[in-house]
Design a protein around this motif. Structure first.
Motif, PDB file in Angstrom:
ATOM      1  N   ALA A   1      21.319  30.541  38.127  1.00 55.15           N
ATOM      2  CA  ALA A   1      20.268  31.395  38.687  1.00 55.15           C
ATOM      3  C   ALA A   1      19.037  31.371  37.782  1.00 55.15           C
ATOM      4  O   ALA A   1      17.896  31.368  38.267  1.00 55.15           O
ATOM      5  CB  ALA A   1      20.777  32.818  38.851  1.00 55.15           C
ATOM      6  N   VAL A   2      19.259  31.336  36.471  1.00 54.87           N
ATOM      7  CA  VAL A   2      18.145  31.223  35.529  1.00 54.87           C
ATOM      8  C   VAL A   2      17.463  29.865  35.683  1.00 54.87           C
ATOM      9  O   VAL A   2      16.219  29.771  35.696  1.00 54.87           O
ATOM     10  CB  VAL A   2      18.638  31.414  34.077  1.00 54.87           C
ATOM     11  CG1 VAL A   2      17.511  31.140  33.082  1.00 54.87           C
ATOM     12  CG2 VAL A   2      19.178  32.825  33.891  1.00 54.87           C
ATOM     13  N   ALA A   3      18.256  28.799  35.815  1.00 50.38           N
ATOM     14  CA  ALA A   3      17.677  27.465  35.995  1.00 50.38           C
ATOM     15  C   ALA A   3      16.833  27.398  37.261  1.00 50.38           C
ATOM     16  O   ALA A   3      15.726  26.823  37.260  1.00 50.38           O
ATOM     17  CB  ALA A   3      18.789  26.426  36.044  1.00 50.38           C
ATOM     18  N   ALA A   4      17.320  27.995  38.344  1.00 52.32           N
ATOM     19  CA  ALA A   4      16.548  28.000  39.594  1.00 52.32           C
ATOM     20  C   ALA A   4      15.253  28.785  39.425  1.00 52.32           C
ATOM     21  O   ALA A   4      14.199  28.385  39.959  1.00 52.32           O
ATOM     22  CB  ALA A   4      17.390  28.590  40.718  1.00 52.32           C
TER      23      ALA A   4
ATOM     24  N   LEU B   1      12.724  26.658  37.496  1.00 51.03           N
ATOM     25  CA  LEU B   1      12.133  25.644  38.374  1.00 51.03           C
ATOM     26  C   LEU B   1      11.155  26.283  39.363  1.00 51.03           C
ATOM     27  O   LEU B   1      10.122  25.693  39.687  1.00 51.03           O
ATOM     28  CB  LEU B   1      13.243  24.916  39.125  1.00 51.03           C
ATOM     29  CG  LEU B   1      14.154  24.038  38.267  1.00 51.03           C
ATOM     30  CD1 LEU B   1      15.396  23.619  39.057  1.00 51.03           C
ATOM     31  CD2 LEU B   1      13.410  22.807  37.773  1.00 51.03           C
ATOM     32  N   ALA B   2      11.474  27.485  39.826  1.00 53.39           N
ATOM     33  CA  ALA B   2      10.569  28.186  40.741  1.00 53.39           C
ATOM     34  C   ALA B   2       9.245  28.505  40.050  1.00 53.39           C
ATOM     35  O   ALA B   2       8.177  28.447  40.679  1.00 53.39           O
ATOM     36  CB  ALA B   2      11.223  29.460  41.250  1.00 53.39           C
ATOM     37  N   LEU B   3       9.294  28.816  38.763  1.00 56.06           N
ATOM     38  CA  LEU B   3       8.050  29.057  38.009  1.00 56.06           C
ATOM     39  C   LEU B   3       7.217  27.788  37.911  1.00 56.06           C
ATOM     40  O   LEU B   3       5.992  27.816  38.087  1.00 56.06           O
ATOM     41  CB  LEU B   3       8.391  29.591  36.614  1.00 56.06           C
ATOM     42  CG  LEU B   3       7.198  29.806  35.673  1.00 56.06           C
ATOM     43  CD1 LEU B   3       6.202  30.789  36.273  1.00 56.06           C
ATOM     44  CD2 LEU B   3       7.683  30.304  34.306  1.00 56.06           C
TER      45      LEU B   3
ATOM     46  N   ALA C   1      20.418  23.260  41.898  1.00 57.70           N
ATOM     47  CA  ALA C   1      20.856  24.405  41.083  1.00 57.70           C
ATOM     48  C   ALA C   1      21.485  25.483  41.960  1.00 57.70           C
ATOM     49  O   ALA C   1      22.509  26.081  41.599  1.00 57.70           O
ATOM     50  CB  ALA C   1      19.671  24.973  40.304  1.00 57.70           C
ATOM     51  N   GLN C   2      20.896  25.742  43.111  1.00 57.56           N
ATOM     52  CA  GLN C   2      21.446  26.747  44.019  1.00 57.56           C
ATOM     53  C   GLN C   2      22.807  26.322  44.555  1.00 57.56           C
ATOM     54  O   GLN C   2      23.705  27.158  44.706  1.00 57.56           O
ATOM     55  CB  GLN C   2      20.468  26.996  45.170  1.00 57.56           C
ATOM     56  CG  GLN C   2      19.189  27.705  44.736  1.00 57.56           C
ATOM     57  CD  GLN C   2      18.164  27.796  45.850  1.00 57.56           C
ATOM     58  OE1 GLN C   2      18.229  27.065  46.839  1.00 57.56           O
ATOM     59  NE2 GLN C   2      17.203  28.691  45.708  1.00 57.56           N
ATOM     60  N   PHE C   3      22.977  25.037  44.818  1.00 53.33           N
ATOM     61  CA  PHE C   3      24.272  24.568  45.301  1.00 53.33           C
ATOM     62  C   PHE C   3      25.329  24.662  44.204  1.00 53.33           C
ATOM     63  O   PHE C   3      26.479  25.035  44.469  1.00 53.33           O
ATOM     64  CB  PHE C   3      24.154  23.135  45.795  1.00 53.33           C
ATOM     65  CG  PHE C   3      25.451  22.567  46.312  1.00 53.33           C
ATOM     66  CD1 PHE C   3      26.014  23.058  47.473  1.00 53.33           C
ATOM     67  CD2 PHE C   3      26.108  21.555  45.627  1.00 53.33           C
ATOM     68  CE1 PHE C   3      27.212  22.552  47.962  1.00 53.33           C
ATOM     69  CE2 PHE C   3      27.308  21.040  46.103  1.00 53.33           C
ATOM     70  CZ  PHE C   3      27.863  21.545  47.271  1.00 53.33           C
ATOM     71  N   ALA C   4      24.939  24.324  42.971  1.00 50.59           N
ATOM     72  CA  ALA C   4      25.878  24.450  41.855  1.00 50.59           C
ATOM     73  C   ALA C   4      26.304  25.909  41.682  1.00 50.59           C
ATOM     74  O   ALA C   4      27.479  26.201  41.418  1.00 50.59           O
ATOM     75  CB  ALA C   4      25.246  23.918  40.574  1.00 50.59           C
TER      76      ALA C   4
END
Length: 435
Positions: free
Chosen positions: A241-244, A247-249, A114-117
């Motif tokens: 950024a929301v997707a990351a 996933l962090a949660l 996600a961060q790379f995208a």
């Protein structure tokens, strides 16, 4: 006559430069190869993809080999030598912490993706912004130079009129003041152009050559769908950024399970094969003995934690607090994405209205300039009226250029906020360029 020749020469030179000018797609492709921020993001992705392999390794068999050789001397025995070697295997049967860590490692890979995208989309924004910043600076410089030429002509006209007594010295002073101001504006525009070119150089690794400008009179499309709430909903669900953050949660929740697993027993299957070879030589008799043993073991090993000085309990409390942090970070990410979508949507629609108004203003200001020039020739207008009209024409053209560039950038930022920006959008903008 001389001015028309210069204008024709500049136009011909501009045509030749445009024939070899780089377009947005070419600059973007160079950025994919040379931009250090994008290269850093790509390396981070490759590193992140290894985390799932490391997490899985904790669930797979662990095989170790060992070997020793020793030699001992005694008073009654000349020497004793011993050789040992073996192979041992441990296969986890139940380890809740290792299993949760493996699940967390898969989430970490998704975070890296996600961060790379997001980095890919940010590169599109940075490249396009830097590209249009250079175009804007070029246009501002061209307008400043054209304005300076027009004011110079008006200054010469005022001087001639003063010499024959048809105007006052005030007209000459006003024209001279405008010319000096235009000269200063030209220097400032040239400096700003170099700064913008250097900013693009940071991305592609070289000073850019001549860039293809937008075609004259292009139409920037309105957002589709043309509803702000729809774009806000997209951004809250699809923004990378929301997707990351989502996933962090989930990773924070896994951390709680991992730390709680410190209270749970672990069960392992253990197996081993060992060989021992011992040789003794007696000093007096000159004889000796050789003893060789081989043995194998297979069993199940259980480990039960009893007390760890409250460390596990403390780690659980820490991970619960970090989960709460991750949850609030997710809320902040959604709000930030929604705000980006609102700003881009409103900026795009406002920009489209500005473009239409400035296109009409350009036509009106050109008509006003011609009228003032004619009025000055017949004596019903003064020199300052002509200078003001010329200033209005160049200011309107400059503002129209900026409005078109800003509208295109807001269209890209809107898609970026919604998480749907890709290379096709760069290609679509590229079709608007004069190549």
């Amino acid at each position: 006559m001389r001015n028309r020749f210069i204008i024709s020469l500049i136009a011909s030179l501009g045509f030749m430069l445009n024939a070899s000018a780089a377009d947005l797609m070419q600059i973007y492709q160079e950025a994919l190869v040379n931009d250090p921020q994008y290269a850093s993001a790509r390396a981070s992705l490759m590193a992140g993809q290894e985390q799932s392999v490391q997490g899985l390794s904790q669930l797979l068999p662990q095989v170790t080999g060992s070997g020793t050789y020793s030699r001992t001397k005694y008073e009654s025995v000349q020497h004793t030598s011993e050789t040992r070697y073996g192979v041992n295997l441990t296969q986890p049967l139940f380890n809740w912490g290792s299993y949760q860590n493996y699940e967390k490692s898969k989430l970490a890979v998704s975070v890296s993706e996600a961060q790379f995208a997001a980095s890919q989309q940010e590169l599109i924004i940075r490249v396009t912004q830097a590209y249009f910043d250079v175009l804007t600076a070029q246009d501002v410089l061209v307008f400043a130079q054209a304005q300076k030429v027009a004011i110079a002509e008006q200054l010469e006209s005022a001087k001639r009129s003063f010499e024959v007594g048809t105007t006052t010295i005030t007209d000459v002073h006003e024209a001279q003041a405008r010319y000096d101001l235009a000269d200063a504006q030209e220097y400032a525009a040239a400096s700003d152009l170099e700064i913008k070119r250097a900013a693009l150089q940071q991305i592609i690794g070289r000073l850019p050559d001549h860039l293809s400008p937008l075609r004259k009179g292009i139409n920037v499309a309105a957002p589709e769908p043309n509803k702000m709430d729809t774009w806000v909903n997209y951004s809250e669900r699809q923004n990378y950024a929301v997707a990351a953050s989502e996933l962090a949660l989930e990773m924070a929740k896994r951390d709680i399970s991992i730390n709680r697993a410190g209270h749970y027993p672990t069960v392992d299957l253990v197996a081993g094969y060992n060989h021992t070879n011992q040789e003794r030589e007696f000093q007096r008799s000159g004889g000796g003995t050789i003893r060789s043993d081989n043995y194998s073991t297979v069993g199940v090993q259980m480990s039960i934690p009893i007390f760890s000085g409250f460390a596990i309990t403390s780690k659980v409390r820490e991970s619960i607090a970090l989960e709460d942090k991750a949850r609030n970070d997710l809320v902040a990410s959604r709000r930030n994405a929604a705000q980006l979508a609102r700003e881009a949507y409103l900026g795009l629609n406002s920009g489209l209205s500005q473009i239409r108004a400035l296109e009409a203003a350009e036509i009106s200001s050109l008509s006003a300039l011609e009228s003032n020039k004619l009025g000055y020739e017949v004596g019903v207008r003064i020199n300052i009226d002509v200078l003001n009209a010329e200033q209005q024409v160049f200011s309107t053209r400059r503002d129209l250029t900026v409005a078109r560039h800003d509208a295109i950038m807001n269209a890209l930022k809107l898609k970026y906020a919604a998480g749907i920006l890709n290379d096709n959008d760069v290609q679509q903008i590229n079709t608007l360029l004069d190549r």
